[in-house]
Design a protein around this motif. Structure first.
Motif, mmCIF file in Angstrom:
data_model
loop_
_atom_site.group_PDB
_atom_site.id
_atom_site.type_symbol
_atom_site.label_atom_id
_atom_site.label_comp_id
_atom_site.label_asym_id
_atom_site.label_seq_id
_atom_site.Cartn_x
_atom_site.Cartn_y
_atom_site.Cartn_z
ATOM 1 N N GLY A 163 40.159 3.264 -31.376
ATOM 2 C CA GLY A 163 40.106 4.702 -31.132
ATOM 3 C C GLY A 163 41.347 5.237 -30.426
ATOM 4 O O GLY A 163 41.408 6.421 -30.097
ATOM 5 N N SER A 164 42.353 4.370 -30.210
ATOM 6 C CA SER A 164 43.595 4.827 -29.578
ATOM 7 C C SER A 164 44.409 5.643 -30.566
ATOM 8 O O SER A 164 44.572 5.261 -31.724
ATOM 9 N N SER A 165 44.931 6.784 -30.119
ATOM 10 C CA SER A 165 45.639 7.697 -31.026
ATOM 11 C C SER A 165 47.026 7.160 -31.363
ATOM 12 O O SER A 165 47.553 6.280 -30.669
ATOM 13 N N PRO A 166 47.669 7.687 -32.412
ATOM 14 C CA PRO A 166 49.016 7.227 -32.792
ATOM 15 C C PRO A 166 50.047 7.420 -31.681
ATOM 16 O O PRO A 166 51.034 6.690 -31.629
ATOM 17 N N ASP A 167 49.815 8.419 -30.779
ATOM 18 C CA ASP A 167 50.779 8.606 -29.690
ATOM 19 C C ASP A 167 50.472 7.732 -28.483
ATOM 20 O O ASP A 167 51.054 7.897 -27.412
ATOM 21 N N GLY A 168 49.514 6.806 -28.654
ATOM 22 C CA GLY A 168 49.249 5.819 -27.612
ATOM 23 C C GLY A 168 48.147 6.168 -26.646
ATOM 24 O O GLY A 168 47.861 5.388 -25.730
ATOM 25 N N LYS A 169 47.492 7.323 -26.806
ATOM 26 C CA LYS A 169 46.412 7.684 -25.894
ATOM 27 C C LYS A 169 45.194 6.800 -26.137
ATOM 28 O O LYS A 169 44.678 6.732 -27.248
ATOM 29 N N GLN A 170 44.753 6.136 -25.067
ATOM 30 C CA GLN A 170 43.635 5.219 -25.182
ATOM 31 C C GLN A 170 42.300 5.963 -25.231
ATOM 32 O O GLN A 170 42.129 6.983 -24.549
ATOM 33 N N ALA A 171 41.379 5.442 -26.026
ATOM 34 C CA ALA A 171 40.022 5.975 -26.013
ATOM 35 C C ALA A 171 39.367 5.621 -24.685
ATOM 36 O O ALA A 171 39.642 4.565 -24.104
ATOM 37 N N ASN A 172 38.510 6.514 -24.205
ATOM 38 C CA ASN A 172 37.791 6.266 -22.964
ATOM 39 C C ASN A 172 36.623 5.324 -23.256
ATOM 40 O O ASN A 172 35.778 5.628 -24.102
ATOM 41 N N ALA A 173 36.577 4.178 -22.611
ATOM 42 C CA ALA A 173 35.528 3.193 -22.851
ATOM 43 C C ALA A 173 34.599 3.114 -21.645
ATOM 44 O O ALA A 173 35.065 2.890 -20.520
ATOM 45 N N ILE A 174 33.308 3.317 -21.876
ATOM 46 C CA ILE A 174 32.300 3.267 -20.810
ATOM 47 C C ILE A 174 31.304 2.164 -21.130
ATOM 48 O O ILE A 174 30.605 2.226 -22.134
ATOM 49 N N GLY A 175 31.231 1.156 -20.264
ATOM 50 C CA GLY A 175 30.341 0.031 -20.533
ATOM 51 C C GLY A 175 30.865 -0.783 -21.703
ATOM 52 O O GLY A 175 31.574 -0.259 -22.567
ATOM 53 N N ASN A 176 30.548 -2.059 -21.719
ATOM 54 C CA ASN A 176 31.041 -2.905 -22.814
ATOM 55 C C ASN A 176 29.967 -3.827 -23.376
ATOM 56 O O ASN A 176 30.277 -4.759 -24.104
ATOM 57 N N ASP A 177 28.715 -3.566 -23.029
ATOM 58 C CA ASP A 177 27.626 -4.429 -23.483
ATOM 59 C C ASP A 177 26.694 -3.640 -24.403
ATOM 60 O O ASP A 177 25.909 -2.803 -23.943
ATOM 61 N N PRO A 178 26.749 -3.900 -25.724
ATOM 62 C CA PRO A 178 25.903 -3.142 -26.660
ATOM 63 C C PRO A 178 24.409 -3.269 -26.368
ATOM 64 O O PRO A 178 23.643 -2.353 -26.663
ATOM 65 N N THR A 202 23.922 1.800 -10.434
ATOM 66 C CA THR A 202 24.399 1.572 -11.793
ATOM 67 C C THR A 202 23.228 1.532 -12.776
ATOM 68 O O THR A 202 22.098 1.217 -12.410
ATOM 69 N N ILE A 203 23.519 1.825 -14.021
ATOM 70 C CA ILE A 203 22.571 1.673 -15.119
ATOM 71 C C ILE A 203 23.275 0.902 -16.239
ATOM 72 O O ILE A 203 24.322 1.338 -16.729
ATOM 73 N N GLY A 204 22.714 -0.233 -16.592
ATOM 74 C CA GLY A 204 23.342 -1.046 -17.645
ATOM 75 C C GLY A 204 24.755 -1.473 -17.295
ATOM 76 O O GLY A 204 25.597 -1.629 -18.185
ATOM 77 N N GLY A 205 25.014 -1.633 -16.004
ATOM 78 C CA GLY A 205 26.347 -2.047 -15.568
ATOM 79 C C GLY A 205 27.337 -0.900 -15.436
ATOM 80 O O GLY A 205 28.512 -1.129 -15.124
ATOM 81 N N VAL A 206 26.894 0.339 -15.678
ATOM 82 C CA VAL A 206 27.783 1.503 -15.597
ATOM 83 C C VAL A 206 27.397 2.342 -14.383
ATOM 84 O O VAL A 206 26.209 2.668 -14.203
ATOM 85 N N PRO A 207 28.360 2.690 -13.547
ATOM 86 C CA PRO A 207 28.032 3.534 -12.385
ATOM 87 C C PRO A 207 27.371 4.839 -12.829
ATOM 88 O O PRO A 207 27.788 5.461 -13.810
ATOM 89 N N VAL A 208 26.350 5.249 -12.064
ATOM 90 C CA VAL A 208 25.657 6.504 -12.388
ATOM 91 C C VAL A 208 26.629 7.676 -12.334
ATOM 92 O O VAL A 208 26.528 8.621 -13.134
ATOM 93 N N ALA A 209 27.594 7.610 -11.433
ATOM 94 C CA ALA A 209 28.588 8.693 -11.343
ATOM 95 C C ALA A 209 29.380 8.819 -12.649
ATOM 96 O O ALA A 209 29.718 9.935 -13.080
#
Length: 424
Positions: free
Chosen positions: A193-208, A231-238
């Motif tokens: 999901g990183s754009s051609p100009d190098g902008k990284q996609a925002n990734a939240i949590g890594n466990d499907p 946290t919920i599912g390893g992701v901070p509630v914030a």
């Protein structure tokens, strides 16, 4: 396999390798194939189609012994004529092929199930339960400003999704490039999901596997419920609260998921939660969903089946009348209840499941079978050996497939129609 098609090269084609149905490909129609605008899936599909490894790719067989097409069709018809409850499964085909299969199913009292129904049914159950609000690829390209991919590696399943729908600036309206957010996707797969100009996609949590509890938390936060714990599912509630605020502020958020990526039990409940999230967002802004398809013509087959019988696959005919049961009419269960199997896979070389039933395989000319069926009939590959029609994965339009070469392979519709005629 001879190629006698005399047309200018390269040829503009529609690619059936995934549900995007990209129609801006050009390719040469002789090996080695040269493809422009191809992706990893389209290159693999067309290279395999034009480089068949089976020297007898056009030869039907009965119990493994070569025969002619007419004899093979008669043998297949004899199996179905003796059967009282055949199963027609696999169903890797396009619209015309499925129309022919529907007629044969009505005549033979057959049960129908697509090879990817296990995933499709999860979406169907959700839609049947309370409806849903989904969008089209055109709407995503022209209106989306936030794309949230839940538990889904879009870049692998639909490689040109971002190129054509997110980074293409030629939209109808002057809008910014959508922000891409991955939720519950391993970091190494979120890089697509990183754009051609190098902008990284925002990734939240890594466990499907944590997707269900995270989606439920998002729904709670959206209606201002307080959540106990950090946290919920390893992701901070914030972090989840910030995601909710971003979705609420979006002008047109699109939530994307692939039911085949949800490898946990009762995944349809997680999809229901996603649909609930979309519905709640629409109380104050605009949002829509996009369920990705699984492939092998599943969108075309289910739309054609619903159009002709009123039901998607996992349906059957009894004295010409359709019935539907998305649990009992699965291939796995019907292999225990049926007395013959007709397996169809024309886009890819996919073997039927193991069975002791009398079996007929109608498929890709390069099919490598795990066991020898009673009858094997190779047929042309849609979009290579014959023209056809396919539904795009958003089910909003059909696109034409072209014939790219001449050879002696019949298409699936011709074979099915001749089998049906033998049953008359």
């Amino acid at each position: 396999m001879k190629n006698n098609l005399n047309s200018p090269l390269p040829i503009s084609v529609t690619c059936p390798a995934c549900g995007m149905l990209c129609d801006d490909l050009t390719l040469t129609n002789t090996a080695p194939v040269v493809i422009k605008n191809g992706c990893s899936k389209s290159i693999k599909f067309f290279e395999q189609s034009f480089n068949l490894s089976n020297a007898n790719a056009c030869t039907p067989s009965i119990s493994g012994k070569p025969t002619d097409l007419t004899t093979a069709i008669k043998a297949a018809a004899e199996i179905l004529a003796k059967s009282r409850a055949p199963l027609i499964a696999g169903l890797g085909t396009e619209v015309q092929g499925m129309r022919a299969i529907m007629r044969l199913a009505a005549k033979s009292n057959a049960t129908l199930d697509h090879m990817h129904s296990e995933s499709t049914v999860r979406n169907t159950l959700t839609m049947q339960n309370g409806g849903w609000l989904t969008t089209t690829l055109s709407e995503i390209k022209n209106r989306a400003d936030v794309i949230l991919a839940i538990g889904t590696d879009i870049g692998s399943s639909h490689p040109r999704f971002f190129e054509k729908l997110v980074w293409d600036s030629a939209s109808l309206f002057n809008k910014p490039t959508p922000e891409v957010i991955y939720l519950g996707v391993p970091e190494e797969k979120a890089s697509s999901g990183s754009s051609p100009d190098g902008k990284q996609a925002n990734a939240i949590g890594n466990d499907p596997s944590k997707v269900p509890e995270i989606i439920n938390a998002l729904n709670a936060l959206l209606i201002n419920k307080k959540i106990k714990g950090e946290t919920i599912g390893g992701v901070p509630v914030a972090t989840l609260q910030a995601l909710v605020e971003k979705l609420k502020a979006a002008q047109y958020a699109v939530i994307v998921w692939s039911a085949s990526s949800f490898k946990f039990s009762h995944a349809e409940l997680a999809i229901q939660s996603i649909v609930q999230l979309i519905n709640q967002l629409n109380e104050t802004t605009r949002a829509a969903g996009l369920p990705l398809n699984s492939g092998d013509g599943d969108s075309s087959v289910n739309n054609t089946s619903a159009w002709l019988s009123g039901y998607p696959t996992r349906n059957r005919f009894v004295n010409g009348k359709p019935e539907y049961d998305n649990y009992h009419f699965s291939t796995q269960k019907q292999l225990q209840n049926s007395d013959a199997l007709l397996w169809v896979s024309t886009f890819n070389s996919v073997s039927p499941p193991p069975t002791t039933l009398p079996s007929i395989v109608i498929g890709h000319p390069d099919t490598k079978l795990d066991s020898t069926p009673d009858v094997f009939i190779p047929v042309g590959i849609p979009g290579v050996d014959h023209a056809g029609l396919m539904f795009r994965m958003d089910s909003s339009i059909t696109l034409p497939l072209k014939k790219l070469r001449n050879n002696e392979l019949p298409n699936l519709s011709e074979v099915i129609n001749r089998i049906e005629a033998e049953l008359a």
